[in-house]
Design an enzyme around this catalytic site. Structure first.
Site, PDB file in Angstrom:
ATOM      1  N   TRP A 514      -3.376 -13.649  -3.808  1.00 33.81           N
ATOM      2  CA  TRP A 514      -4.757 -13.922  -3.389  1.00 33.81           C
ATOM      3  C   TRP A 514      -4.873 -15.003  -2.317  1.00 33.81           C
ATOM      4  CZ3 TRP A 514      -3.496 -15.090  -8.661  1.00 33.81           C
ATOM      5  CH2 TRP A 514      -3.421 -13.943  -9.460  1.00 33.81           C
ATOM      6  N   HIS A 515      -3.880 -15.090  -1.449  1.00 26.57           N
ATOM      7  CA  HIS A 515      -3.931 -16.078  -0.368  1.00 26.57           C
ATOM      8  C   HIS A 515      -4.298 -15.427   0.964  1.00 26.57           C
ATOM      9  CE1 HIS A 515      -0.991 -18.861  -2.788  1.00 26.57           C
ATOM     10  NE2 HIS A 515      -2.177 -18.702  -3.365  1.00 26.57           N
ATOM     11  N   TYR A 516      -5.077 -14.370   0.917  1.00 25.08           N
ATOM     12  CA  TYR A 516      -5.450 -13.693   2.158  1.00 25.08           C
ATOM     13  C   TYR A 516      -6.418 -14.566   2.958  1.00 25.08           C
ATOM     14  CZ  TYR A 516      -9.121 -12.017  -1.083  1.00 25.08           C
ATOM     15  OH  TYR A 516     -10.118 -11.925  -2.029  1.00 25.08           O
ATOM     16  N   HIS A 517      -6.395 -14.391   4.271  1.00 28.21           N
ATOM     17  CA  HIS A 517      -7.128 -15.278   5.169  1.00 28.21           C
ATOM     18  C   HIS A 517      -7.324 -14.585   6.516  1.00 28.21           C
ATOM     19  CE1 HIS A 517      -2.781 -15.950   5.444  1.00 28.21           C
ATOM     20  NE2 HIS A 517      -2.972 -16.132   6.741  1.00 28.21           N
TER      21      HIS A 517
END
Length: 580
Positions: A514-517
């Site tokens: 969940w580290h999308y950016h």
């Protein structure tokens, strides 16, 4: 894609008794919290200095800070985290992620890559559903972002003093820490928030009892006389004033409450009042496009009037790809989320989690992103992936070997992936999650670093520290990889050579942490002060502005950014008003 969403829902529903435990509440204990339906659009005299869209990891500290001197309306599409034990208790971490009910704080989506993901839908944002690890960005990251060192070093402690704790290391975390050091990921940097090469123990937002503190707690540091927080307030569009021959200026927003009633909220007149979008990597570019700021071709396809053509909105998305190795243990291990990390110079991070199978009933539950729950269906040929197969899998889950639910995971993830993706609107409804593509491992260097990470994990597994916790005989690399393939949670078809080719293993077992950016990159969609290019009175302040995710885990820096920008904006505005 719609079929897979239904399959996902069936699996989770059949696997989670009482998944909404603790999600109901009748009264808000914080005086500034209200349901959106309490808002009255019929009071034109009530205007705000700042309207913040999104009460997440950045929006909460930003709102608390700005409210010290100015009136703030914070609009959050989800509910309150307080009273929901699936959020507050660490042992319920996996249940919260697997909850697919309409009121769930975690909203699942599936990228076009076939990776199951989640976005937050709750006050406090991702800090309510993540693994809790707290660690700062590197000094080079801060420099490249153009942030002021002194203010950064004031903003991090403001967060840490309020919600960050020192973890008590679980046995699995101790074993992985010592194994990393023996495998050469050195030196040991002790307990620190700093981003340093080697192995370290970081902070956590879980206290010593296993209760979570979140970005929502930071709102208590705001000025309650100036702070107004509306829950279940879904913003559909930003409103603009368009004077002839001048730039459009944001003047307010349109939002709907929990009953579907439409409201309008407006800024105070004057050029210093602003709308600030802090809706996250998916929500912020989506709202810009729904408000007419984005690629002209995409907007016209959905009959959205074009305010500003900007081809970069929704582009340049990245997600730090993660792969994991499952390690069976002699007996159940204590539950732990991320507490320690190995930081390599090649740009691979090694972390660990454990203890998702601690009771005889645990095998009946879905274990979130680290389980044998869904991925095994992906071994079926596409034409055989049916609803009947999903139901049969859920029914037969009790026959899975207990080894699949007793042990721990060692994870590797890629820092600053060079593979880039994009986001596109499906329709003009803000409640519809956009189509998202991350293009995992499209760039060969990302794949090279994944292989390095898996080989590093293999070295860690061979150390005495891990061997002391595993079964009486050593598992071969091939056996561990095979078990990990079967326990994988994505919708990517598997290959027969997954345990022979580490490159194929990486491609087939990629998941997310969940580290999308990205999607609103600095210099392309916003300027260095996060003002949206081409309009006045509008900023984007959140992870959508990042080219790379900060540190090993981004939440510390996203919260810091909210505080940092709040202080910076206050100083500038107060200085101007004082004539300085």
């Amino acid at each position: 894609m719609a079929l897979w969403k239904l399959i996902l829902s069936i699996l989770m529903t059949l696997s989670i008794p009482g998944s909404a435990q603790g999600s109901k509440f009748t009264k808000f204990r914080e005086p500034y919290l209200r349901k959106a339906s309490s808002f009255s659009s019929e009071l034109p005299q009530v205007r705000y200095d700042y309207i913040i869209v999104g009460g997440g990891t950045a929006g909460c500290p930003l709102a608390a800070t700005l409210s010290q001197n100015y009136s703030v309306l914070l609009l959050e599409r989800g509910g309150s985290p307080y009273g929901n034990l699936n959020i507050s208790r660490m042992q319920n971490f996996h249940i919260s992620l697997a909850d697919t009910s309409p009121s769930s704080p975690s909203q699942p989506f599936i990228s076009t890559d076939g990776v199951i993901n989640a976005r937050a839908r709750v006050l406090g944002g991702g800090s309510c559903i993540n693994a809790g690890f707290y660690t700062r960005a590197s000094t080079s990251y801060v420099k490249n972002a153009g942030w002021n060192d002194e203010l950064v070093n004031q903003s991090y402690p403001w967060i840490e003093e309020r919600i960050v704790h020192k973890p008590k290391l679980a046995p699995w975390q101790v074993a992985v820490k010592d194994g990393l050091l023996q495998a050469g990921i050195s030196p040991f940097n002790g307990y620190t928030y700093d981003h340093l090469y080697g192995t370290k123990v970081g902070g956590t937002i879980f206290d010593e009892r296993g209760f979570r503190t979140t970005a929502a707690n930071l709102l208590s540091s705001g000025n309650p006389k100036n702070l107004n927080v509306l829950l279940y307030a879904t913003v559909h569009k930003i409103l603009f004033n368009q004077p002839k021959g001048r730039r459009p200026k944001a003047i307010g927003v349109i939002f709907k409450d929990e009953n579907g009633q439409e409201h309008r909220a407006f800024l105070r007149r004057g050029r210093r009042s602003e709308v600030i979008v802090s809706s996250g990597t998916l929500g912020s570019p989506q709202l810009l496009m729904l408000s007419g700021i984005g690629p002209k071709k995409d907007l016209k396809r959905l009959n959205i009037p074009v305010l500003i053509h900007n081809m970069h909105v929704g582009k340049g998305l990245s997600d730090n790809p993660m792969n994991s190795i499952f390690i069976p243990t002699k007996k159940p291990v204590e539950q732990s989320l991320i507490q320690t990390v190995g930081i390599t110079k090649i740009g691979t991070f090694i972390e660990a989690s454990s203890g998702f199978g601690q009771s005889s009933d645990s095998i009946q539950c879905h274990h979130g992103i680290m389980s044998a729950e869904i991925g095994q269906l992906s071994t079926l040929p596409p034409k055989e992936r049916t609803l009947a197969a999903a139901k049969e899998y859920a029914r037969a889950k009790k026959d899975l070997p207990r080894e699949a639910f007793q042990g721990g995971f060692i994870l590797e993830k890629i820092d600053g992936p060079l593979s880039k993706g994009h986001l596109t609107l499906i329709d003009s409804d803000v409640n519809t999650t956009p189509n998202v593509t991350f293009n995992y491992f499209k760039h060969p260097y990302d794949l090279e670093r994944c292989v390095y990470g898996i080989r590093t994990i293999e070295r860690v597994v061979r150390t005495k520290h891990i061997a002391d916790l595993t079964n009486d005989y050593a598992y071969s690399n091939e056996v561990l990889l095979n078990m990990s393939v079967k326990a994988n949670v994505n919708l990517i078809p598997k290959h027969t050579n997954d345990t022979v080719s580490l490159e194929q293993f990486c491609r087939d077992t990629v998941i997310t942490i969940w580290h999308y950016h990205g999607g609103c990159h600095t210099g392309k969609v916003v300027d260095r002060d996060y003002r949206v290019i081409g309009v006045n009175g509008l900023r984007v302040i959140d992870s959508s502005t990042y080219v790379n995710s900060p540190g090993t885990n981004p939440q510390a820096t996203v919260m810091m950014m909210g505080r940092y920008m709040g202080v910076k904006m206050l100083r500038k505005r107060l200085g101007r008003e004082a004539g300085v």
